[in-house]
Design an enzyme around this catalytic site. Sequence first.
Site: not given
Ligand SMILES: *Cc1c(COP(=O)(O)O)cnc(C)c1O
Length: 410
Positions: A67, A192, A217, A120
């Site tokens: 961890r 983000d 992504k 999000y």
């Molecule tokens: C998918 C996404 C998240 C969350 O990410 P995970 O990897 O699914 O936990 C947060 N912000 C945006 C803009 C996203 O597209």
Amino acid sequence: MSTSNKRNSNAPKKGLATQSIHAGEDRLRYADSITTPIVQTSTYAFKDSKEIEAYTKGGKARFEYGRYGNPTEQVAERRLAALGGAEDCVVFGSGMSAIITTILALVRSGDHLVITDDAYKKTLEFCSSYLQRFGVDCTIVPFGEYGALEAAITRKTRFIFSESPTNPYLNIFDLERLHRIARRHKVLTLIDATFSTPVNQRPLEFGVDLVLHSATKYLAGHNDILAGAVLGRKELMDEIRGLHKAIGGVIDPHCCYLLLRGLKTFPLRVAAQNATAMAVARYLEAHPRIKRVYYPGLESHPHHAIAKAQMSGFGGVVTFDIKGGMAEAKRFLDHLKLCFIAPSLGGVETLITHPATVSYYDRSKKERYALGITDTLIRLAVGIEDVDDIIADLDQALKKSAPVRRRRTG
Ligand SMILES: *Cc1c(COP(=O)(O)O)cnc(C)c1O
């Protein structure tokens, strides 16, 4: 794999494609392997009591327990920091783990934060409901209303959180303006940047304090893992890393290898996705079955000018409204043969989502329309298939989406 060897990052700064492949790695690796080994272990052995002492007194850099760190994870963190131009990076087991751990590391009871309204869904939910349990207040401001954003800042405000581009309308935050506002009020800024990635937009260069990614992504890019990352200066990252090691939303070493593997082709993939999305957006804009297209690369997008000024590519997501109603939207989805109907974006496979029935299924039509989520809104996240094949699939499905004319009988 040693933690003390000279790393490639000591060499002069290389291009993004080179860094995607090499940054963060030791030149020579375990068993002379070309690839970074997957160190599939939960813990690390000490040779003897002397080594424990050397480690606990801080003299020897090594790993202790899973961890608290892992060699495969360390390479991913160093590589992502290099790609984003950050002093440091922490990798997480998901994007949400990265976002929530970061927020919790920054706030104290009595603090306040400002977030834009098209963040999000899960991030918004966490800020506007869960955080209140710990005495942290949140003001949600409409995206793009910079006056309202500045007016929402109080003496208690710790940070401003937003996304750029946002989902699903691909709104672009003017990062220079954000920086000026934040400086005036001495608050931190969090972006983000999942939709843009370091290839298309570099928020740290605009003075943003912390950049967050769902590495699920574009960064990993193959629709096969969940991962997250936060990038920023060391002093902030130390606090985030400390809490991360307690909360424990760590990435598994094997998963981390897949992230590293995905990263090697990341600038190539994003360049292809930028080009494909632009071509698809232009195709859709000219299509008689389409009411409106939202893509920051199109002159018709409300934030095209800001996007052009602060981004070097417009990304792989194109959002559009089909003519008709719920029945037409569903007919379009049901006739797709290449594009998958699935949430997520940024991977090699083209994915399409229908926000009204996926992310917002639990809202009334009135609520959805107030949020701009119409029955006919479609979000397309292009993969790296041939652009002609993607367009051909959309074309045949759009044809079949046309309202069905009933023949009069009798
Ligand atoms: C998918 C996404 C998240 C969350 O990410 P995970 O990897 O699914 O936990 C947060 N912000 C945006 C803009 C996203 O597209």
